[in-house]
Write a protein that holds these residues in place. Structure first.
Motif, short mmCIF file in Angstrom:
data_model
loop_
_atom_site.label_atom_id
_atom_site.label_comp_id
_atom_site.label_asym_id
_atom_site.label_seq_id
_atom_site.Cartn_x
_atom_site.Cartn_y
_atom_site.Cartn_z
N ASP A 171 52.31 51.15 18.08
CA ASP A 171 52.00 51.13 16.65
C ASP A 171 51.18 49.89 16.31
O ASP A 171 51.24 48.87 17.02
CB ASP A 171 53.29 51.15 15.83
CG ASP A 171 53.06 51.60 14.39
OD1 ASP A 171 52.00 52.19 14.10
OD2 ASP A 171 53.95 51.37 13.53
N THR A 172 50.43 49.98 15.19
CA THR A 172 49.63 48.87 14.69
C THR A 172 49.68 48.86 13.17
O THR A 172 49.95 49.88 12.54
CB THR A 172 48.15 48.99 15.12
OG1 THR A 172 47.62 50.25 14.66
CG2 THR A 172 47.99 48.90 16.63
N CYS A 173 49.42 47.70 12.59
CA CYS A 173 49.28 47.60 11.13
C CYS A 173 48.47 46.34 10.82
O CYS A 173 48.29 45.47 11.67
CB CYS A 173 50.64 47.57 10.44
SG CYS A 173 51.57 46.03 10.65
N PHE A 174 48.00 46.25 9.55
CA PHE A 174 47.21 45.11 9.10
C PHE A 174 48.02 44.22 8.18
O PHE A 174 48.96 44.67 7.51
CB PHE A 174 45.98 45.59 8.32
CG PHE A 174 44.79 45.93 9.17
CD1 PHE A 174 43.82 44.98 9.45
CD2 PHE A 174 44.63 47.21 9.68
CE1 PHE A 174 42.71 45.30 10.21
CE2 PHE A 174 43.52 47.54 10.44
CZ PHE A 174 42.56 46.58 10.71
N SER A 175 47.63 42.95 8.12
CA SER A 175 48.12 42.06 7.07
C SER A 175 47.49 42.46 5.75
O SER A 175 46.51 43.22 5.70
CB SER A 175 47.78 40.60 7.40
OG SER A 175 46.37 40.44 7.49
N ALA A 176 48.01 41.93 4.64
CA ALA A 176 47.52 42.31 3.31
C ALA A 176 46.07 41.92 3.10
O ALA A 176 45.33 42.61 2.38
CB ALA A 176 48.40 41.70 2.23
N ASP A 177 45.61 40.82 3.72
CA ASP A 177 44.23 40.39 3.55
C ASP A 177 43.27 41.03 4.55
O ASP A 177 42.06 40.80 4.50
CB ASP A 177 44.12 38.87 3.62
CG ASP A 177 44.59 38.30 4.97
OD1 ASP A 177 44.83 39.07 5.92
OD2 ASP A 177 44.71 37.06 5.06
N GLY A 178 43.79 41.84 5.46
CA GLY A 178 42.96 42.54 6.42
C GLY A 178 42.43 41.70 7.55
O GLY A 178 41.62 42.18 8.36
N ASN A 179 42.90 40.46 7.68
CA ASN A 179 42.38 39.56 8.72
C ASN A 179 43.18 39.58 10.01
O ASN A 179 42.70 39.09 11.04
CB ASN A 179 42.34 38.12 8.19
CG ASN A 179 41.31 37.94 7.09
OD1 ASN A 179 40.26 38.59 7.11
ND2 ASN A 179 41.62 37.10 6.12
N VAL A 180 44.40 40.12 9.96
CA VAL A 180 45.29 40.07 11.12
C VAL A 180 45.82 41.46 11.42
O VAL A 180 46.16 42.22 10.51
CB VAL A 180 46.48 39.10 10.87
CG1 VAL A 180 47.39 39.05 12.10
CG2 VAL A 180 45.97 37.71 10.53
N VAL A 181 45.87 41.79 12.70
CA VAL A 181 46.45 43.05 13.16
C VAL A 181 47.74 42.74 13.89
O VAL A 181 47.78 41.85 14.76
CB VAL A 181 45.49 43.81 14.10
CG1 VAL A 181 46.16 45.05 14.68
CG2 VAL A 181 44.22 44.21 13.35
N PHE A 182 48.81 43.46 13.54
CA PHE A 182 50.09 43.33 14.22
C PHE A 182 50.33 44.59 15.04
O PHE A 182 49.91 45.68 14.65
CB PHE A 182 51.22 43.12 13.21
CG PHE A 182 51.05 41.90 12.35
CD1 PHE A 182 51.39 40.64 12.83
CD2 PHE A 182 50.50 42.00 11.08
CE1 PHE A 182 51.20 39.51 12.06
CE2 PHE A 182 50.32 40.88 10.29
CZ PHE A 182 50.67 39.62 10.77
#
Length: 388
Positions: A115-126
């Motif tokens: 699985d993947t997701c973004f931070s709220a500012d779109g700069n980081v992928v988890f």
């Protein structure tokens, strides 16, 4: 691990295909384009749901497990069973869509990314994966050994990750039956919740988080501050949960099962709206897994994609299928609308639901330009979704 993957995408066969469906224990007959009616199929299956869809280059070498769009730009990220996390910049060029590969990182030991997701500012992928790690990738930077920084760990594979905007924390759900909350600046979780069973699916939208586990358990949390359980129930579906997604207004969720069925459930009471379930992703006597559910941010309508290679767009409020695309040549394993809602990304991969003997080689990602008539109900069209 592959056996566990197969278990979450196993189609079930039925002795007869039912031509009726039910809402709230009342039976209704199917009509063309209604909830539960099979999408049109053909003997010559196309590679994509529309001939003009953008074929995203360098999609990977194994099954695509997740697709995520940045909340602030048209940046698309995929997680793959080949251990890769890939990133593309997507641009509109007149009537066409183009995707440019930008970067790739990999989890350790060639272990699958789940699985993947973004931070709220779109700069980081988890991301989370079969290496039991929760990882963080700062876009635009190349991490040491091309492996994203580990910010957390579970005692079993990490099946789902999400980002909590209110607290700037990352949440991860694992097959160890734990829900863990992470501050990327600290090595230890800031909180741990015991789940009833292994986490199979999770979604976060605004302050609502919903979790589906083995044993057909579903839990919902208010994450405006410290996560607080607000709802717990047994799945309205009879078989194993495969995917779950929050409504755009956070009043409830949709859950999909391996048995070609979706449950629409309200956590909050909404006037004129009741919870119900419907059948989908079924062809003749075959029943297929619902692999992903994604909601359209603007209109609140949603898509389901399945192991039958079919993509459907639905309107839950009017209990109607808006668009049923023709079956494509491989199962559809993941799907997501971009923030603006004008692009729809979906993956075409073999999901091992029919075992190694029926392997369909190839892994592709496509981006479909969403037409308004595909995703909203025309104002002058009467609801043909059901009748008494």
């Amino acid at each position: 691990l592959r056996q566990l993957h197969i278990a979450t995408a196993n189609p079930r066969r039925r002795s007869a295909y039912l031509t009726s469906f039910s809402f709230d224990n009342r039976s209704y007959s199917q009509e063309k384009m209604s909830f539960g009616a099979p999408a049109a199929t053909g003997s010559n299956k196309a590679a994509s749901i529309a001939p003009t869809d953008c074929n995203v280059p360098q999609a990977g070498n194994d099954c695509i497990s997740s697709l995520s769009w940045s909340p602030t730009a048209n940046i698309l990220v995929s997680g793959n069973w080949d251990s890769g996390i890939r990133c593309w910049e997507v641009q509109e060029q007149g009537p066409q869509i183009a995707a440019t590969p930008k970067a790739q990182v990999n989890h350790e030991g060639n272990m699958p990314v789940l699985d993947t997701c973004f931070s709220a500012d779109g700069n980081v992928v988890f991301s989370g994966g079969a290496d039991k790690a929760v990882r963080m990738w700062q876009l635009g930077q190349t991490p040491p050994n091309n492996t994203p920084q580990q910010i957390g760990a579970h005692d079993a594979p990490v099946k789902a990750v999400g980002f909590l905007k209110a607290t700037n924390m990352v949440v991860s759900g694992g097959w160890d039956g734990k829900l863990k909350f992470w501050d990327a600046r600290q090595p230890n979780p800031v909180g741990v919740l015991d789940m009833p069973e292994r986490v199979y699916a999770m979604d976060v939208r605004d302050n609502l988080m919903v979790v589906a586990t083995a044993g057909r358990h579903i839990l919902a949390y208010d994450c405006s501050g410290q996560p607080r359980e607000i709802h717990r129930k047994e799945s309205p579906l009879r078989f194993q949960s495969r995917c779950i997604a929050c409504f755009t207004d956070s009043t409830g969720f949709a859950v999909g099962s391996i048995e070609g069925r979706v449950g629409i459930h309200y956590i909050q009471k909404v006037e004129g709206r009741d919870s119900f379930a419907f059948k989908c992703h079924r062809q003749e006597t075959n029943v297929y897994s619902v692999n992903a559910i994604a909601f359209h941010n603007q209109f609140g309508t949603f898509t389901t994609v399945g192991s039958d290679g079919v993509v459907n767009f639905w309107d839950k409020d009017n209990k109607q299928r808006l668009k049923g695309f023709n079956e494509i040549q491989r199962p559809v394993t993941a799907a997501a609308f971009n923030t603006q809602g004008n692009m729809f990304a979906y993956s075409s991969s073999y999901d091992w639901s029919k075992g190694s003997m029926n392997l369909i080689p190839g892994n592709e990602i496509y981006i479909h330009r969403v037409l308004e008539e595909e995703i909203i109900k025309p104002k002058n069209k009467k609801n043909s979704g059901y009748r008494r």
